[in-house]
Write a protein that holds these residues in place. Sequence first.
Motif, PDB file in Angstrom:
ATOM      1  N   ALA A 275       0.821  -1.210   0.000  1.00 29.36           N
ATOM      2  CA  ALA A 275       0.000   0.000   0.000  1.00 29.36           C
ATOM      3  C   ALA A 275       0.853   1.258   0.000  1.00 29.36           C
ATOM      4  O   ALA A 275       0.537   2.242  -0.676  1.00 29.36           O
ATOM      5  CB  ALA A 275      -0.949  -0.005   1.205  1.00 29.36           C
ATOM      6  N   HIS A 276       1.944   1.263   0.766  1.00 29.79           N
ATOM      7  CA  HIS A 276       2.842   2.424   0.781  1.00 29.79           C
ATOM      8  C   HIS A 276       3.418   2.683  -0.608  1.00 29.79           C
ATOM      9  O   HIS A 276       3.564   3.841  -1.027  1.00 29.79           O
ATOM     10  CB  HIS A 276       3.985   2.207   1.769  1.00 29.79           C
ATOM     11  CG  HIS A 276       3.618   2.370   3.208  1.00 29.79           C
ATOM     12  ND1 HIS A 276       2.996   1.368   3.926  1.00 29.79           N
ATOM     13  CD2 HIS A 276       3.783   3.409   4.079  1.00 29.79           C
ATOM     14  CE1 HIS A 276       2.808   1.778   5.173  1.00 29.79           C
ATOM     15  NE2 HIS A 276       3.266   3.017   5.291  1.00 29.79           N
ATOM     16  N   GLN A 277       3.768   1.616  -1.308  1.00 30.18           N
ATOM     17  CA  GLN A 277       4.361   1.789  -2.641  1.00 30.18           C
ATOM     18  C   GLN A 277       3.363   2.445  -3.599  1.00 30.18           C
ATOM     19  O   GLN A 277       3.718   3.376  -4.341  1.00 30.18           O
ATOM     20  CB  GLN A 277       4.803   0.431  -3.196  1.00 30.18           C
ATOM     21  CG  GLN A 277       5.862  -0.291  -2.369  1.00 30.18           C
ATOM     22  CD  GLN A 277       7.241   0.346  -2.466  1.00 30.18           C
ATOM     23  OE1 GLN A 277       7.487   1.190  -3.312  1.00 30.18           O
ATOM     24  NE2 GLN A 277       8.145  -0.089  -1.598  1.00 30.18           N
ATOM     25  N   ILE A 278       2.133   1.964  -3.610  1.00 31.21           N
ATOM     26  CA  ILE A 278       1.126   2.544  -4.494  1.00 31.21           C
ATOM     27  C   ILE A 278       0.770   3.955  -4.033  1.00 31.21           C
ATOM     28  O   ILE A 278       0.577   4.870  -4.862  1.00 31.21           O
ATOM     29  CB  ILE A 278      -0.129   1.661  -4.546  1.00 31.21           C
ATOM     30  CG1 ILE A 278       0.235   0.248  -5.065  1.00 31.21           C
ATOM     31  CG2 ILE A 278      -1.200   2.295  -5.421  1.00 31.21           C
ATOM     32  CD1 ILE A 278       0.869   0.236  -6.445  1.00 31.21           C
ATOM     33  N   ALA A 279       0.728   4.170  -2.722  1.00 30.20           N
ATOM     34  CA  ALA A 279       0.432   5.500  -2.201  1.00 30.20           C
ATOM     35  C   ALA A 279       1.520   6.493  -2.610  1.00 30.20           C
ATOM     36  O   ALA A 279       1.230   7.653  -2.920  1.00 30.20           O
ATOM     37  CB  ALA A 279       0.297   5.455  -0.679  1.00 30.20           C
TER      38      ALA A 279
ATOM     39  N   ALA B 186      -1.380   5.176   2.393  1.00 27.93           N
ATOM     40  CA  ALA B 186      -1.513   3.756   2.714  1.00 27.93           C
ATOM     41  C   ALA B 186      -2.606   3.491   3.731  1.00 27.93           C
ATOM     42  O   ALA B 186      -3.071   2.354   3.867  1.00 27.93           O
ATOM     43  CB  ALA B 186      -0.181   3.212   3.230  1.00 27.93           C
ATOM     44  N   ALA B 187      -3.033   4.524   4.456  1.00 25.76           N
ATOM     45  CA  ALA B 187      -4.086   4.348   5.466  1.00 25.76           C
ATOM     46  C   ALA B 187      -5.472   4.224   4.839  1.00 25.76           C
ATOM     47  O   ALA B 187      -6.424   3.820   5.512  1.00 25.76           O
ATOM     48  CB  ALA B 187      -4.058   5.518   6.443  1.00 25.76           C
ATOM     49  N   ALA B 188      -5.591   4.550   3.563  1.00 23.75           N
ATOM     50  CA  ALA B 188      -6.891   4.470   2.893  1.00 23.75           C
ATOM     51  C   ALA B 188      -7.256   3.020   2.600  1.00 23.75           C
ATOM     52  O   ALA B 188      -6.400   2.127   2.591  1.00 23.75           O
ATOM     53  CB  ALA B 188      -6.851   5.275   1.594  1.00 23.75           C
ATOM     54  N   GLU B 189      -8.536   2.786   2.354  1.00 19.68           N
ATOM     55  CA  GLU B 189      -8.971   1.466   1.912  1.00 19.68           C
ATOM     56  C   GLU B 189      -8.292   1.147   0.572  1.00 19.68           C
ATOM     57  O   GLU B 189      -8.127   2.043  -0.269  1.00 19.68           O
ATOM     58  CB  GLU B 189     -10.486   1.433   1.734  1.00 19.68           C
ATOM     59  CG  GLU B 189     -11.264   1.476   3.032  1.00 19.68           C
ATOM     60  CD  GLU B 189     -11.055   0.208   3.853  1.00 19.68           C
ATOM     61  OE1 GLU B 189     -10.913  -0.874   3.252  1.00 19.68           O
ATOM     62  OE2 GLU B 189     -11.019   0.315   5.088  1.00 19.68           O
ATOM     63  N   PRO B 190      -7.873  -0.110   0.361  1.00 20.40           N
ATOM     64  CA  PRO B 190      -7.187  -0.445  -0.884  1.00 20.40           C
ATOM     65  C   PRO B 190      -7.934  -0.013  -2.143  1.00 20.40           C
ATOM     66  O   PRO B 190      -7.329   0.480  -3.093  1.00 20.40           O
ATOM     67  CB  PRO B 190      -7.045  -1.964  -0.799  1.00 20.40           C
ATOM     68  CG  PRO B 190      -6.954  -2.246   0.664  1.00 20.40           C
ATOM     69  CD  PRO B 190      -7.888  -1.257   1.292  1.00 20.40           C
ATOM     70  N   SER B 191      -9.260  -0.182  -2.153  1.00 22.38           N
ATOM     71  CA  SER B 191     -10.019   0.188  -3.350  1.00 22.38           C
ATOM     72  C   SER B 191      -9.945   1.688  -3.605  1.00 22.38           C
ATOM     73  O   SER B 191      -9.843   2.142  -4.756  1.00 22.38           O
ATOM     74  CB  SER B 191     -11.477  -0.256  -3.222  1.00 22.38           C
ATOM     75  OG  SER B 191     -12.087   0.343  -2.086  1.00 22.38           O
TER      76      SER B 191
ATOM     77  N   ASP C 139       9.444  -3.313  -6.267  1.00 20.61           N
ATOM     78  CA  ASP C 139       9.244  -3.561  -4.835  1.00 20.61           C
ATOM     79  C   ASP C 139       7.975  -4.370  -4.592  1.00 20.61           C
ATOM     80  O   ASP C 139       7.959  -5.288  -3.765  1.00 20.61           O
ATOM     81  CB  ASP C 139       9.155  -2.227  -4.088  1.00 20.61           C
ATOM     82  CG  ASP C 139      10.470  -1.463  -4.076  1.00 20.61           C
ATOM     83  OD1 ASP C 139      11.531  -2.097  -4.157  1.00 20.61           O
ATOM     84  OD2 ASP C 139      10.430  -0.222  -3.980  1.00 20.61           O
ATOM     85  N   VAL C 140       6.918  -4.005  -5.306  1.00 16.78           N
ATOM     86  CA  VAL C 140       5.651  -4.733  -5.153  1.00 16.78           C
ATOM     87  C   VAL C 140       5.804  -6.163  -5.646  1.00 16.78           C
ATOM     88  O   VAL C 140       5.359  -7.121  -4.978  1.00 16.78           O
ATOM     89  CB  VAL C 140       4.518  -4.013  -5.912  1.00 16.78           C
ATOM     90  CG1 VAL C 140       3.251  -4.873  -5.941  1.00 16.78           C
ATOM     91  CG2 VAL C 140       4.225  -2.653  -5.279  1.00 16.78           C
ATOM     92  N   ALA C 141       6.435  -6.336  -6.796  1.00 19.37           N
ATOM     93  CA  ALA C 141       6.635  -7.689  -7.334  1.00 19.37           C
ATOM     94  C   ALA C 141       7.452  -8.543  -6.365  1.00 19.37           C
ATOM     95  O   ALA C 141       7.135  -9.724  -6.139  1.00 19.37           O
ATOM     96  CB  ALA C 141       7.330  -7.608  -8.694  1.00 19.37           C
ATOM     97  N   ASP C 142       8.500  -7.956  -5.783  1.00 24.86           N
ATOM     98  CA  ASP C 142       9.318  -8.703  -4.814  1.00 24.86           C
ATOM     99  C   ASP C 142       8.491  -9.109  -3.602  1.00 24.86           C
ATOM    100  O   ASP C 142       8.619 -10.225  -3.095  1.00 24.86           O
ATOM    101  CB  ASP C 142      10.510  -7.856  -4.380  1.00 24.86           C
ATOM    102  CG  ASP C 142      11.574  -7.715  -5.461  1.00 24.86           C
ATOM    103  OD1 ASP C 142      11.551  -8.507  -6.432  1.00 24.86           O
ATOM    104  OD2 ASP C 142      12.421  -6.808  -5.354  1.00 24.86           O
ATOM    105  N   ALA C 143       7.637  -8.206  -3.134  1.00 24.34           N
ATOM    106  CA  ALA C 143       6.812  -8.512  -1.964  1.00 24.34           C
ATOM    107  C   ALA C 143       5.833  -9.644  -2.250  1.00 24.34           C
ATOM    108  O   ALA C 143       5.544 -10.469  -1.375  1.00 24.34           O
ATOM    109  CB  ALA C 143       6.051  -7.262  -1.522  1.00 24.34           C
TER     110      ALA C 143
END
Length: 272
Positions: free
Chosen positions: A49-53, A99-104, A156-160
């Motif tokens: 979530a942090h990465q997308i945020a 990142a604190a927001a809902e994923p959607s 980073d997301v792919a690694d996670a």
Amino acid sequence: MSEPTAAGGVLDGLLADLRAESAVLDGLVAGLPAEDWARATPAEGWTVAHQIAHLAWSDDLAALAARDPEAFGAWLGGNFTEPPAAGADPVEEGAREGAAAEPSALLARWRAGRQEVLDALGAAPADVRVPWFGPPMKPASMATARLMETWAHGQDVADALGATREPTDRLRHIAHLGLRTLGFAFALRGLPVPERPVRLELTAPDGGAWSIGPAGAEDVVSGPALDFCLLVTQRRHRDDLALTAAGPVATAWLPIAQAFAGVPGQGRRPGG
């Protein structure tokens, strides 16, 4: 209707590649259950979530910079002071708040913001310089920088998630940016900017050869294009990559190579 300029054609291609790179990352996160958005990534303290945020936050600012340079300058002056305010880190704060927001909701924000960037850069005059955290950039360079950021945080997301992304010819944009920021990497660390040029001799994802930089340069970095891009985005440690450096400038550059604006990162540990 006027014919598109050569610069406009280059920008159109870059924006198409930025859109495609964003779609790859979108495909990794679109169907994730909420618990996977909370997975830790290799960046300390940052989840998926942090990465997308962070991408959503920086896309919002990139669109602002392209559309209203004065407003972006005012924001920058109010949030990045010299010396930095105690405990203040707008980058970390932006990622944490997003990142604190809902994923959607976060996904919807990122999708809207990246479209704003595409629209804003596409509408900007090709020769205007857009302000940013580092030196101002023309729209084509800004699009390249956004592509680099999207690819790097996507790694980073792919690694996670334990996912493997297929490397594409879009890496050539990141390789070009990595070479163009050579002097920036030295200056950022208070080191003299080398006068000797460096050339890249890279193996493309399809097995072809990419030669980037002056043909007569005696300093040469060679190896897989993917490895070079992982290095300049600090997504892998130098020791874990099949890159070779010939010449004093190339040798000194690889340990500090950095294609992104901002303070030097810690990078990854060997084996990480």
